[in-house]
Design a protein around this motif. Structure first.
Motif, PDB file in Angstrom:
ATOM      1  N   PRO A 109      36.481  32.310  45.156  1.00  9.55           N
ATOM      2  CA  PRO A 109      37.022  31.710  43.933  1.00  9.55           C
ATOM      3  C   PRO A 109      38.474  32.138  43.727  1.00  9.55           C
ATOM      4  O   PRO A 109      38.888  33.218  44.170  1.00  9.55           O
ATOM      5  CB  PRO A 109      36.112  32.277  42.837  1.00  9.55           C
ATOM      6  N   ALA A 110      39.239  31.297  43.062  1.00  2.00           N
ATOM      7  CA  ALA A 110      40.668  31.574  42.865  1.00  2.00           C
ATOM      8  C   ALA A 110      40.889  32.915  42.179  1.00  2.00           C
ATOM      9  O   ALA A 110      41.813  33.661  42.529  1.00  2.00           O
ATOM     10  CB  ALA A 110      41.301  30.445  42.052  1.00  2.00           C
ATOM     11  N   ASP A 111      40.039  33.245  41.200  1.00  2.00           N
ATOM     12  CA  ASP A 111      40.212  34.513  40.492  1.00  2.00           C
ATOM     13  C   ASP A 111      39.994  35.700  41.426  1.00  2.00           C
ATOM     14  O   ASP A 111      40.726  36.692  41.358  1.00  2.00           O
ATOM     15  CB  ASP A 111      39.240  34.594  39.308  1.00  2.00           C
ATOM     16  N   ALA A 112      39.004  35.612  42.298  1.00  2.00           N
ATOM     17  CA  ALA A 112      38.748  36.695  43.241  1.00  2.00           C
ATOM     18  C   ALA A 112      39.891  36.836  44.228  1.00  2.00           C
ATOM     19  O   ALA A 112      40.291  37.959  44.580  1.00  2.00           O
ATOM     20  CB  ALA A 112      37.431  36.457  43.981  1.00  2.00           C
ATOM     21  N   MET A 113      40.441  35.726  44.682  1.00  2.36           N
ATOM     22  CA  MET A 113      41.584  35.775  45.591  1.00  2.36           C
ATOM     23  C   MET A 113      42.778  36.432  44.914  1.00  2.36           C
ATOM     24  O   MET A 113      43.464  37.272  45.511  1.00  2.36           O
ATOM     25  CB  MET A 113      41.947  34.365  46.059  1.00  2.36           C
ATOM     26  N   ASP A 114      43.038  36.050  43.670  1.00  2.00           N
ATOM     27  CA  ASP A 114      44.149  36.636  42.926  1.00  2.00           C
ATOM     28  C   ASP A 114      43.947  38.142  42.776  1.00  2.00           C
ATOM     29  O   ASP A 114      44.872  38.929  42.998  1.00  2.00           O
ATOM     30  CB  ASP A 114      44.269  35.978  41.553  1.00  2.00           C
ATOM     31  N   PHE A 115      42.745  38.543  42.400  1.00  2.00           N
ATOM     32  CA  PHE A 115      42.426  39.965  42.222  1.00  2.00           C
ATOM     33  C   PHE A 115      42.645  40.731  43.525  1.00  2.00           C
ATOM     34  O   PHE A 115      43.288  41.779  43.546  1.00  2.00           O
ATOM     35  CB  PHE A 115      40.977  40.097  41.754  1.00  2.00           C
ATOM     36  N   ASN A 116      42.120  40.215  44.622  1.00  2.31           N
ATOM     37  CA  ASN A 116      42.221  40.906  45.905  1.00  2.31           C
ATOM     38  C   ASN A 116      43.654  41.018  46.394  1.00  2.31           C
ATOM     39  O   ASN A 116      44.059  42.049  46.928  1.00  2.31           O
ATOM     40  CB  ASN A 116      41.376  40.182  46.953  1.00  2.31           C
ATOM     41  N   GLU A 117      44.425  39.955  46.225  1.00  2.00           N
ATOM     42  CA  GLU A 117      45.806  39.974  46.694  1.00  2.00           C
ATOM     43  C   GLU A 117      46.695  40.823  45.799  1.00  2.00           C
ATOM     44  O   GLU A 117      47.489  41.635  46.270  1.00  2.00           O
ATOM     45  CB  GLU A 117      46.350  38.544  46.765  1.00  2.00           C
ATOM     46  N   ARG A 118      46.537  40.666  44.488  1.00  3.40           N
ATOM     47  CA  ARG A 118      47.414  41.348  43.549  1.00  3.40           C
ATOM     48  C   ARG A 118      47.242  42.870  43.624  1.00  3.40           C
ATOM     49  O   ARG A 118      48.212  43.620  43.540  1.00  3.40           O
ATOM     50  CB  ARG A 118      47.129  40.848  42.130  1.00  3.40           C
ATOM     51  N   TYR A 119      46.008  43.312  43.764  1.00  6.20           N
ATOM     52  CA  TYR A 119      45.741  44.743  43.712  1.00  6.20           C
ATOM     53  C   TYR A 119      45.354  45.323  45.074  1.00  6.20           C
ATOM     54  O   TYR A 119      44.697  46.358  45.156  1.00  6.20           O
ATOM     55  CB  TYR A 119      44.626  45.020  42.694  1.00  6.20           C
ATOM     56  N   SER A 120      45.777  44.660  46.144  1.00  6.36           N
ATOM     57  CA  SER A 120      45.326  45.060  47.481  1.00  6.36           C
ATOM     58  C   SER A 120      45.643  46.511  47.802  1.00  6.36           C
ATOM     59  O   SER A 120      44.829  47.199  48.437  1.00  6.36           O
ATOM     60  CB  SER A 120      45.943  44.134  48.536  1.00  6.36           C
ATOM     61  N   ARG A 121      46.798  47.006  47.381  1.00  7.96           N
ATOM     62  CA  ARG A 121      47.153  48.392  47.712  1.00  7.96           C
ATOM     63  C   ARG A 121      46.339  49.387  46.894  1.00  7.96           C
ATOM     64  O   ARG A 121      46.058  50.490  47.357  1.00  7.96           O
ATOM     65  CB  ARG A 121      48.646  48.629  47.507  1.00  7.96           C
ATOM     66  N   HIS A 122      45.967  49.023  45.677  1.00 10.77           N
ATOM     67  CA  HIS A 122      45.054  49.869  44.892  1.00 10.77           C
ATOM     68  C   HIS A 122      43.667  49.889  45.522  1.00 10.77           C
ATOM     69  O   HIS A 122      43.008  50.920  45.576  1.00 10.77           O
ATOM     70  CB  HIS A 122      44.930  49.344  43.459  1.00 10.77           C
ATOM     71  N   LEU A 123      43.222  48.720  45.959  1.00 11.91           N
ATOM     72  CA  LEU A 123      41.859  48.602  46.454  1.00 11.91           C
ATOM     73  C   LEU A 123      41.644  49.417  47.724  1.00 11.91           C
ATOM     74  O   LEU A 123      40.504  49.789  48.041  1.00 11.91           O
ATOM     75  CB  LEU A 123      41.523  47.129  46.712  1.00 11.91           C
ATOM     76  N   LEU A 124      42.719  49.718  48.428  1.00 10.38           N
ATOM     77  CA  LEU A 124      42.612  50.539  49.629  1.00 10.38           C
ATOM     78  C   LEU A 124      42.434  52.015  49.317  1.00 10.38           C
ATOM     79  O   LEU A 124      42.031  52.797  50.184  1.00 10.38           O
ATOM     80  CB  LEU A 124      43.867  50.350  50.505  1.00 10.38           C
ATOM     81  N   LEU A 125      42.743  52.413  48.100  1.00  9.53           N
ATOM     82  CA  LEU A 125      42.622  53.820  47.714  1.00  9.53           C
ATOM     83  C   LEU A 125      41.171  54.127  47.342  1.00  9.53           C
ATOM     84  O   LEU A 125      40.634  53.509  46.423  1.00  9.53           O
ATOM     85  CB  LEU A 125      43.521  54.131  46.517  1.00  9.53           C
ATOM     86  N   PRO A 126      40.537  55.099  48.003  1.00  9.68           N
ATOM     87  CA  PRO A 126      39.159  55.445  47.634  1.00  9.68           C
ATOM     88  C   PRO A 126      39.025  55.870  46.178  1.00  9.68           C
ATOM     89  O   PRO A 126      37.986  55.647  45.551  1.00  9.68           O
ATOM     90  CB  PRO A 126      38.816  56.603  48.582  1.00  9.68           C
ATOM     91  N   GLU A 127      40.093  56.464  45.621  1.00 16.96           N
ATOM     92  CA  GLU A 127      40.045  56.914  44.233  1.00 16.96           C
ATOM     93  C   GLU A 127      40.107  55.755  43.243  1.00 16.96           C
ATOM     94  O   GLU A 127      39.849  55.941  42.047  1.00 16.96           O
ATOM     95  CB  GLU A 127      41.209  57.877  43.949  1.00 16.96           C
ATOM     96  N   VAL A 128      40.482  54.586  43.721  1.00 15.54           N
ATOM     97  CA  VAL A 128      40.528  53.397  42.857  1.00 15.54           C
ATOM     98  C   VAL A 128      39.467  52.407  43.329  1.00 15.54           C
ATOM     99  O   VAL A 128      38.408  52.284  42.727  1.00 15.54           O
ATOM    100  CB  VAL A 128      41.932  52.752  42.855  1.00 15.54           C
ATOM    101  N   GLY A 129      39.743  51.698  44.415  1.00  9.98           N
ATOM    102  CA  GLY A 129      38.782  50.736  44.932  1.00  9.98           C
ATOM    103  C   GLY A 129      38.498  49.617  43.946  1.00  9.98           C
ATOM    104  O   GLY A 129      39.141  49.495  42.900  1.00  9.98           O
ATOM    105  N   VAL A 130      37.531  48.805  44.268  1.00 15.07           N
ATOM    106  CA  VAL A 130      37.180  47.663  43.413  1.00 15.07           C
ATOM    107  C   VAL A 130      36.657  48.144  42.067  1.00 15.07           C
ATOM    108  O   VAL A 130      37.049  47.629  41.006  1.00 15.07           O
ATOM    109  CB  VAL A 130      36.145  46.759  44.105  1.00 15.07           C
ATOM    110  N   GLU A 131      35.793  49.159  42.091  1.00 15.71           N
ATOM    111  CA  GLU A 131      35.202  49.631  40.833  1.00 15.71           C
ATOM    112  C   GLU A 131      36.273  50.179  39.894  1.00 15.71           C
ATOM    113  O   GLU A 131      36.277  49.892  38.693  1.00 15.71           O
ATOM    114  CB  GLU A 131      34.162  50.713  41.126  1.00 15.71           C
ATOM    115  N   GLY A 132      37.203  50.965  40.437  1.00 17.13           N
ATOM    116  CA  GLY A 132      38.266  51.513  39.607  1.00 17.13           C
ATOM    117  C   GLY A 132      39.189  50.443  39.078  1.00 17.13           C
ATOM    118  O   GLY A 132      39.622  50.497  37.919  1.00 17.13           O
ATOM    119  N   GLN A 133      39.493  49.458  39.914  1.00 17.82           N
ATOM    120  CA  GLN A 133      40.376  48.388  39.463  1.00 17.82           C
ATOM    121  C   GLN A 133      39.718  47.560  38.369  1.00 17.82           C
ATOM    122  O   GLN A 133      40.382  47.161  37.398  1.00 17.82           O
ATOM    123  CB  GLN A 133      40.762  47.491  40.640  1.00 17.82           C
ATOM    124  N   ARG A 134      38.423  47.332  38.490  1.00 18.36           N
ATOM    125  CA  ARG A 134      37.717  46.632  37.413  1.00 18.36           C
ATOM    126  C   ARG A 134      37.717  47.470  36.139  1.00 18.36           C
ATOM    127  O   ARG A 134      37.782  46.941  35.030  1.00 18.36           O
ATOM    128  CB  ARG A 134      36.282  46.324  37.845  1.00 18.36           C
TER     129      ARG A 134
END
Length: 378
Positions: A109-134
């Motif tokens: 979905p467009a929202d998921a693509m936006d989320f993944n692209e916008r926060y890609s560098r955060h999502l790579l951090l184990p201390e953040v990841g998807v759960e932290g970004q949410r």
């Protein structure tokens, strides 16, 4: 058969022979493209239930990740679980892409693509990841002041993905602000600062909701301003508001991220006494009484190096993000001081005052006072 490390060129033969091809990266990593023919299954999901994804333990399995490390680790774990025909792509998706091999982008979905692209560098951090970004997206931050400290802090909190920024400031943009208040522009001189900030931040990250309140914090409205927020960032430039915010945050149990600048020096701390009564200090423990006005001129009177609020505001934003994520050690109980001329930081330990009239353990809230009169008396 031992685990083989194969090249991207070898994958085609494995697939011709009926191998199962799995990309073990996280969904947000695969969003930018994955090797054609690969099925996306995050490493943790694959290892939690390997039989679901590879029912036959004698099936040939080729694993790929970004560089080759995770896929090799996953292959070793599958080998320990009884799988016998395993291969890992050396160099991973990076090598696959460097060699010009075809990639496909998963349909999301467009929202998921936006989320993944916008926060890609955060999502790579184990201390953040998807759960932290949410978690950041669910967070609400009150910022008092859209000026020197609030400008850099707001930029980075919005960019980091804080879901709701409530900005309170009753001032308008003046040309003298532009030397340090980077939220604003020449074209917005005369506009309310919060409206200018809202426009700037909305253009940076439309996922962040910016609530603009053209208001000064007072004893009459402070609890409405703090309603529902997780953290307060103090970007005020006067003592009455600082004492007011401190008292309200202690009463309501909300952490307060403090910052102040003057000339070439600045300081930052976190006051979290409301959630840690009798353990951590509040602002009044540091400054029981305000200094006389002649010893505490504001920036309009004493001047300030334009880049200095940027340094302090970014430190404040860093503390806010850490508090929201629950990671690292905050500055609670410490005062970090910065001297721009010598480019030195100095840290001072802060102690809780057991006789503090606001945050001492067991002390009922004394009520809000006339903070302007209190600071004039100081």
């Amino acid at each position: 058969m031992p685990i083989q490390e194969i090249t991207p060129a070898d994958v085609a033969q494995w697939l011709t022979d009926g191998a199962i091809f799995i990309d073990v990266r996280e969904e947000h990593e695969r969003a930018s493209g994955q090797a054609t023919g690969a099925r996306g299954v995050a490493k943790a999901d694959l290892l939690a239930s390997p039989a679901h994804y590879v029912p036959q333990q004698d099936a040939a399995v080729v694993l790929i990740c970004q560089k080759g490390g995770r896929s090799l680790d996953a292959a070793r774990a599958l080998e320990a679980a009884g799988y016998s025909r395993l291969a890992s792509v050396a160099g991973g998706t990076s090598r696959w892409q460097e060699e010009g091999r075809p990639l496909v982008r998963p349909e999301l979905p467009a929202d998921a693509m936006d989320f993944n692209e916008r926060y890609s560098r955060h999502l790579l951090l184990p201390e953040v990841g998807v759960e932290g970004q949410r978690r950041l997206e669910r967070s609400r931050v009150l910022m008092i002041g859209a000026g020197g400290l609030g400008s850099p802090a707001a930029f980075y909190l919005a960019a980091a993905g804080v879901g709701h920024l409530r900005l309170a400031d009753d001032d308008v943009v003046d040309r003298s602000n532009l030397q340090r208040q980077i939220l604003h522009t020449e074209a917005r001189i005369g506009e309310p600062k919060v409206a200018s900030a809202q426009a700037t931040l909305g253009a940076l990250n439309p996922r962040t909701q910016v609530e603009a309140l053209q208001a000064r914090a007072t004893a009459g409205n402070v609890e409405r301003l703090l309603e529902g927020v997780d953290v307060v960032l103090d970007g005020a430039d006067n003592f009455p508001v600082r004492y007011l915010l401190n008292d309200a945050c202690v009463k309501l149990g909300i952490p307060l991220v403090y910052g102040a600048v003057q000339r070439f020096e600045g300081q930052v701390s976190v006051f979290d006494a409301g959630r840690h009564r009798g353990e951590l200090p509040c602002y009044r423990c540091l400054f029981p009484e305000p200094p006389p006005p002649e010893f505490a001129p504001n920036c309009a009177e004493a001047g300030v190096l334009g880049v200095l609020p940027g340094v302090i505001g970014l430190l404040q934003a860093t503390e806010v993000v850490k508090l929201l994520l629950g990671v690292g050690d905050s500055l609670a109980g410490r005062l970090l001081q910065f001297d721009a001329l010598s480019m030195r930081f100095r840290e001072t330990r802060l102690r809780h005052d057991p006789d503090c009239p606001v945050c001492a353990a067991g002390t009922p809230f004394p009520g809000y006072i006339d903070y302007a009169a209190f600071c004039r008396a100081g």
